[in-house]
Design an enzyme around this catalytic site. Structure first.
Site, PDB file in Angstrom:
ATOM      1  CE1 TYR A   1      14.732  10.871  -8.123  1.00 27.76           C
ATOM      2  CE2 TYR A   1      15.502  12.535  -6.584  1.00 27.76           C
ATOM      3  CZ  TYR A   1      15.267  11.222  -6.892  1.00 27.76           C
ATOM      4  OH  TYR A   1      15.559  10.240  -5.971  1.00 27.76           O
TER       5      TYR A   1
ATOM      6  CB  ALA B   1       5.276   1.946   3.652  1.00 32.97           C
TER       7      ALA B   1
ATOM      8  N   GLY C   1       3.063   6.389   2.639  1.00 34.47           N
ATOM      9  CA  GLY C   1       1.969   6.903   3.453  1.00 34.47           C
ATOM     10  C   GLY C   1       1.053   5.829   4.009  1.00 34.47           C
ATOM     11  CG  LEU C   2       0.516   2.198   1.831  1.00 41.34           C
ATOM     12  CD1 LEU C   2       1.084   0.936   1.181  1.00 41.34           C
ATOM     13  CD2 LEU C   2      -0.981   2.318   1.542  1.00 41.34           C
ATOM     14  CG  LEU C   3       3.911   2.025   7.566  1.00 48.15           C
ATOM     15  CD1 LEU C   3       5.407   2.109   7.815  1.00 48.15           C
ATOM     16  CD2 LEU C   3       3.304   0.834   8.297  1.00 48.15           C
TER      17      LEU C   3
ATOM     18  CE  LYS D   1      -1.312   9.318   0.155  1.00 47.69           C
ATOM     19  NZ  LYS D   1      -0.535  10.192   1.013  1.00 47.69           N
TER      20      LYS D   1
END
Length: 298
Positions: free
Chosen positions: A52, A201, A203-205, A208
């Site tokens: 990172y 996921a 932010g898809l859940l 997003k």
């Protein structure tokens, strides 16, 4: 109140919400505020990696946690070697791991790592040599325990059968249930904990806009997000429902969350105090989408 779980066969008691430090930004004052609040909320598990920011993430974390070192669990990762020309290669040789850990310890301003994780892994690796390196570091006191971060069942099986690893970090969410089929039972049987990442996921859940994810279509992703919203209530946000889902399997010790703001931090930490998902909630979530499976590296 934060809850804690024993990490595999170790004596590490990790907070069930972990802090994914890859999300730390460049504002030092904001980072200090976030880490201080995380500690106040009972989070003691902080996950980073030498990869990172080319080591800068470890440097940030070392500065932020130095005064609280004895109270926290620091986890880092190894395996990605940065070359002088700027390229990164996969290197899990004993010689490299022994060298890399010293660099991580220096950046983190600590004498030991609580958990050192292989940052990936391939079946073609010299796995016995890698395990030998981790065991040697344990004997030296430079690491307390070791694990792997992997989504390859064939690699995970090799380490389960040959090593004393205590944890496997893997992606797990309503949109990525692949570990359920090939890994969870094996790990639980061998008293090895899962550290879940990606519980929202990307932010898809939660918040997003829907888009294709893994082998799911945009329409399927949208349907799962609506299911998460359906089971969420006044006392449990969508993000908290997604985190709760990831923590349902007994084998999952902690969900590591990438946190950028104080609001996100509080929401994630407070997920532990929200009502658990009911059987009816789980039915709604499971019926929203068919489970997926690992297609490669089985």
């Amino acid at each position: 109140m934060m809850e804690y779980a024993t990490l595999g066969k170790s004596d590490l008691q990790v907070s069930r919400i972990g802090f994914g430090c890859m999300s730390l930004g460049g504002n030092e004052k904001q980072n200090q505020t976030l880490i201080a609040k995380a500690l106040e909320l009972g989070i003691n598990y902080f996950d980073t990696a030498d990869l990172y920011e080319d080591g800068e993430n470890e440097i940030k974390l070392g500065k932020l946690l130095k005064s609280n070192r004895s109270k926290i669990i620091v986890a880092s990762k190894v395996g990605n070697q940065k070359l002088a020309n700027g390229n990164t290669i996969w290197n899990v040789s004993k010689a490299y791991i022994l060298k890399a850990v010293d660099a991580s310890l220096n950046r983190l301003q600590t004498d030991y790592l609580d958990l050192y994780q292989l940052h990936g892994g391939m079946i073609e690796d010299h796995i016995d040599e890698t395990i030998e390196a981790f065991e040697w570091l344990k004997q030296q006191g430079k690491i307390r325990y070791y694990g792997i971060s992997s989504i390859r069942p064939n690699v995970i099986r090799e380490y389960v059968s040959k090593s004393n690893l205590v944890s496997v970090m893997m992606q797990y969410s309503l949109l990525d249930r692949r570990p359920e089929e090939t890994c969870f039972n094996l790990l639980e049987k061998n008293q090895i904990s899962v550290v879940a990442r990606g519980s929202m996921a990307q932010g898809l859940l939660v918040d997003k806009f829907a888009k294709p994810y893994l082998d799911y279509t945009e329409k399927e992703v949208l349907k799962t997000a609506r299911a998460i919203k359906q089971v969420s209530k006044v006392d449990r946000s969508e993000a908290q429902s997604a985190i709760r889902f990831a923590l349902v399997p007994k084998v999952v010790a902690s969900a590591v969350i990438g946190i950028r703001t104080k609001a996100q931090l509080i929401d994630a930490a407070d997920a532990i105090e929200t009502p658990k998902l009911t059987d009816k909630d789980m039915q709604v979530l499971h019926q929203s989408i068919s489970p997926n499976f690992y297609e490669q590296h089985r």
